[in-house]
Design an enzyme around this catalytic site. Structure first.
Site, PDB file in Angstrom:
ATOM      1  N   CYS C  85       0.816  -1.216   0.000  1.00  0.00           N
ATOM      2  CA  CYS C  85       0.000   0.000   0.000  1.00  0.00           C
ATOM      3  C   CYS C  85       0.848   1.264   0.000  1.00  0.00           C
ATOM      4  O   CYS C  85       0.358   2.342  -0.316  1.00  0.00           O
ATOM      5  CB  CYS C  85      -0.910   0.028   1.219  1.00  0.00           C
ATOM      6  SG  CYS C  85      -1.911  -1.459   1.374  1.00  0.00           S
ATOM      7  N   GLY C 120     -11.220  -9.328  -8.103  1.00  0.00           N
ATOM      8  CA  GLY C 120     -12.037  -9.025  -6.933  1.00  0.00           C
ATOM      9  C   GLY C 120     -11.706  -9.871  -5.724  1.00  0.00           C
ATOM     10  O   GLY C 120     -10.793 -10.691  -5.735  1.00  0.00           O
ATOM     11  N   CYS C 204     -12.396  -0.707   2.675  1.00  0.00           N
ATOM     12  CA  CYS C 204     -12.183   0.080   1.468  1.00  0.00           C
ATOM     13  C   CYS C 204     -12.592  -0.759   0.259  1.00  0.00           C
ATOM     14  O   CYS C 204     -12.425  -1.973   0.259  1.00  0.00           O
ATOM     15  CB  CYS C 204     -10.736   0.532   1.365  1.00  0.00           C
ATOM     16  SG  CYS C 204      -9.538  -0.810   1.381  1.00  0.00           S
TER      17      CYS C 204
END
Ligand SMILES: [Zn+2]
Ligand SMILES: [Zn+2]
Lengths: 140, 384, 384, 140
Positions: C85, C120, C204
């Protein structure tokens, strides 16, 4: 040479990425590969881009490519990812408009660097949602 | 590039594992022995390392942290870099910038790759690229360069094969090489066809590996290890878009990157005693002789046959065996080249030692993209 | 860390695309509009850029070069960084080092990620990790922190949900946010269960995005754009191995990284006017209030309910909507936080503007590994 | 409680990584999770490591772990990669030797932070080449 052309069409190599309608230009009733020319710096690119990769300009004009050119180099590939059926031959062809195009070559017999080759184009419908075009090179 | 405020930097520790197929290890397990060896050579406890730069192309999330975790270096900044074959050379450059700028004193750089995890065959390329989508694979790109070079300069397939023969002759003297047996021109030409005219023994093997170095400011380097090696220069370039009918036997990015580095440092190709270059395929080494300025255009085959680039010659190229014989675990290769050149300049290379080597160069490039020679090129100069 | 030789650096251009699901685009197509916007704001032709630092976690080979190729910036050094991240925050830090050290004057930083390409669900993690191999997923790691925090400090699931309500209230004012509608505590708690006690609207969203900034030495920044924003500090840390019974509601890496940065810069949490923090899950924002020093241990829920961290409060947190509402395309998030804080300090944020903001902070962390709080944390401070 | 134990065994969650023989220690005839303790800095780690992650030392001693401990935190997971059957529950358990162990929990009814839990171990032969062990937690 309708006969040899028909043979070539039957042997058309499957390419991973079909051209889209927008990648083909019409010269009269003949389909041609469509490149783009930058009106600012004269850079020519295939496939056509909307932004010039040399000067970042956005004034790009259509440039239909000739259907014959000169073979720069080629290689017959014996080992490739599973999606490809080997052996197959790929190469770079220099077209009179100053554009070098990469693609498959078939048939390959008798070719050598600097040979004259022909650009073959056919409509492809591998993907029913987005029918497009397929191109390859053959001896001229 | 402005170097005014930069401190001189030296390499004080090197480590690597033998390249090869290590399917049963994890990425951290591959890297740890190399890292521990580099720390040991530098005479540093892990806690002295202030930052880690890790280079790899296919090792997943945060490989630097996963290696640091198991080697007692947690907490410090870890930067993971990717630049295809130049990944760990890029990591080295970033580390050099940080030490030269004064941010850190002791920094670890390593490269690691486990290509056997990818299932073999040619490397997976970017499917958005129109050439890849039409069947391009890396061996074919070099094969076309080879075909054109042979055509333009009257060279033969046996000339290409001679590059592999030299690589294997050197690699046979390197305990860290993936291939350690010699070969012949006949054997190279008779090996399996990959992408005409390139045969199997003209292509670097698939393998796994890791290499590591420790750097620090030159002013404190003498305290660590026996013979620190100074970093004379570091240059990184990306490919330049070249439309039209470019000469694909001229590796534009290597030519430009080395010219800029020579200009920056005042070191020229005539000053080199030893170099490791990116011989991913036989033709590559020949093209890089010319691009790096070791000889003029079209003279690479003569240079090779003269013996100048063999061990015992004027400027041995790839004494380690190079990518062709030592192996090419993508992200590890740049760091491994640095390990080899540093050890050569330290006079530690035993039967493959280049006598009296004082100045060495490492060169790595790669990453095919349509319209470009390559995506990245990193060249480093070292001296004692 | 020694900053003696470093030049002050400023941000002179920012760009981003609206985060969301952009399945039909390629990675370069995602990044280009953000890059072009940042160049335009900086008033620079692409040819003026001297180096590119690209941050991404899952974009394949040399994403920086693929973006550069189509935006007229070929030839220059391109460094691709990965830190989960924190990938583009790490890219920003490396760029800052290079400009501060005097290597380059004009540098482009961008982050990009296309999570929809991964299919996903939760992010794929390192299968060599024993926790991952036993069923760990990122939402569950935060869920356990949440459970323990609720248990230790008597907070409620409705308190957690209030974080999401604030994020969506802010995001509704941001045209670049993935979610631009408000929500309620009831709706958040009634949404699909992900990892108890966390529900869908507390996590998120999966999405794609890109963000870019241009930096240069402060001494020449005034020539570019209307209101350059100064980089007051940059700090990067990796996780520290903590054996035993550590308190998992204390984000060790964030606490240490921010403490070191505050010490380095002389800027404290009481000086902050606005911040973007890594609210990947509702509980995260609460834990980071405490770790970043906005309040004491166990006081985060009170701070949230006081309105201090909402727009109009004393120190608005995540005015952009944060990861919860703006979205979290992993490698793009760090750069997008910088875009938001820079624009806030420039007074350009319209209905979500924090009045008179002079000092802002960006905070990004992540990368789960057993025995560590997180793999990386990058914190930047900006000021006008 | 042979009955409840048998039930737990039948419900044993499948874990992605089996323990190896070397991850199990024997206390008399009882199998236990095997951690390691650093003789230099007293760091304790599970699974056992040969190099200390705190001090990088290599003097690591075997440390068999107790079979009951305290639940630190847990979560029932509803969305996970396809290899997992959802929902499942995972959590951290603190064992008296100072080691926190992560694993699956089953059954989960009635658990809360600070609950007493038991470490269950069984031999697993998912992988015939390398038979190993599987562990999980259950209410004590
Ligand atoms: Zn142009
Ligand atoms: Zn220890």
């Amino acid at each position: 040479m309708p006969d040899s052309n028909a043979a070539a069409v039957r042997m058309a190599p499957r390419t991973g990425r079909q051209l889209r309608e927008g990648d083909v230009a019409w010269v009269g009733s003949e389909p041609r590969l469509r490149a783009a020319r930058c009106l600012d710096c004269d850079t020519r690119v295939f496939p056509a881009a909307t932004v010039c990769p040399s000067c970042n300009g956005e004034r790009m004009a259509e440039l239909p490519l000739s259907d014959t050119g000169t073979l720069y180099a080629f290689s017959t590939v014996h080992i490739a990812p599973a999606m490809w059926q080997t052996p197959y031959t790929i190469g770079y062809v220099d077209l009179p408009e100053g554009v070098r195009v990469f693609g498959k070559i078939e048939p390959v017999a008798g070719l050598a660097p600097d040979a004259r080759v022909r650009v073959c184009l056919e409509q492809a419908d591998d993907d029913a949602q987005a029918p497009g075009w397929r191109y390859w090179f053959a001896a001229a | 590039m402005n170097h005014a405020n930069l401190r001189p930097v030296s390499v004080i520790g090197t480590g690597m594992i033998r390249f090869g197929k290590h399917r049963d290890l994890t990425v951290p397990q591959l890297a740890q022995p190399a890292v521990r060896e580099a720390l040991r050579e530098a005479g540093l406890e892990p806690a002295r390392i202030q930052a880690i730069y890790a280079g790899t192309a296919t090792s997943g999330w945060m490989p630097g942290q996963r290696v640091a975790r198991d080697t007692g270096m947690s907490g410090i900044p870890v930067i993971n870099t990717e630049n295809a074959c130049s990944s760990s050379a890029t990591a080295f450059r970033e580390a050099w910038v940080a030490v030269a700028a004064g941010l850190y004193d002791y920094v670890l750089v390593f490269g690691v790759e486990q290509l056997t995890k990818l299932g073999g065959g040619t490397l997976p390329l970017d499917q958005d690229d129109i050439e890849v989508a039409n069947g391009m694979v890396m061996p074919a790109l070099y094969a076309m360069r080879a075909q054109r070079y042979l055509h333009d300069y009257g060279a033969s397939e046996a000339d290409l094969a001679s590059v592999a023969v030299k690589a294997r002759r050197h690699g046979a003297l390197n305990p860290d090489a993936q291939f350690r047996t010699e070969t012949t021109v006949e054997e190279v030409l008779a090996s399996r066809r990959i992408a005409d005219p390139l045969t199997l023994l003209q292509c670097c093997p698939t393998g796994d590996g890791a290499a590591a170095v420790v750097i620090c400011p030159t002013e404190v380097a003498a305290r660590h290890g026996e013979r620190p090696v100074r970093v004379l220069g570091s240059h990184l370039a990306s490919g330049r878009f070249l439309p039209g009918f470019r000469d694909m036997t001229i590796p534009e990015i290597t030519q430009r990157c080395s010219a800029e580095l020579y200009e920056d440092t005042g070191v020229g190709p005539e000053d080199l005693d030893v170099l490791e270059c990116h011989d991913a395929f036989t033709i590559a080494e020949l093209l890089y002789y010319e691009a790096l300025g070791l000889c003029g255009r079209g003279e690479a085959v003569s240079l090779l046959h003269s013996g100048a680039t063999s061990l015992g010659g004027r400027v041995p190229v790839n004494p380690s065996g190079g990518l062709l014989s030592k192996g090419h675990p993508v992200g590890a290769s740049g760091a491994a080249q640095i390990v080899e050149v540093v050890r050569q300049l330290q006079g530690r290379c035993g039967p493959r030692q280049v006598d009296g080597a004082k100045v060495g160069l490492t060169h790595v490039t790669g990453g095919g993209t349509s319209g470009f020679d390559h995506g990245a090129c990193a060249i480093h100069l070292f001296g004692v």
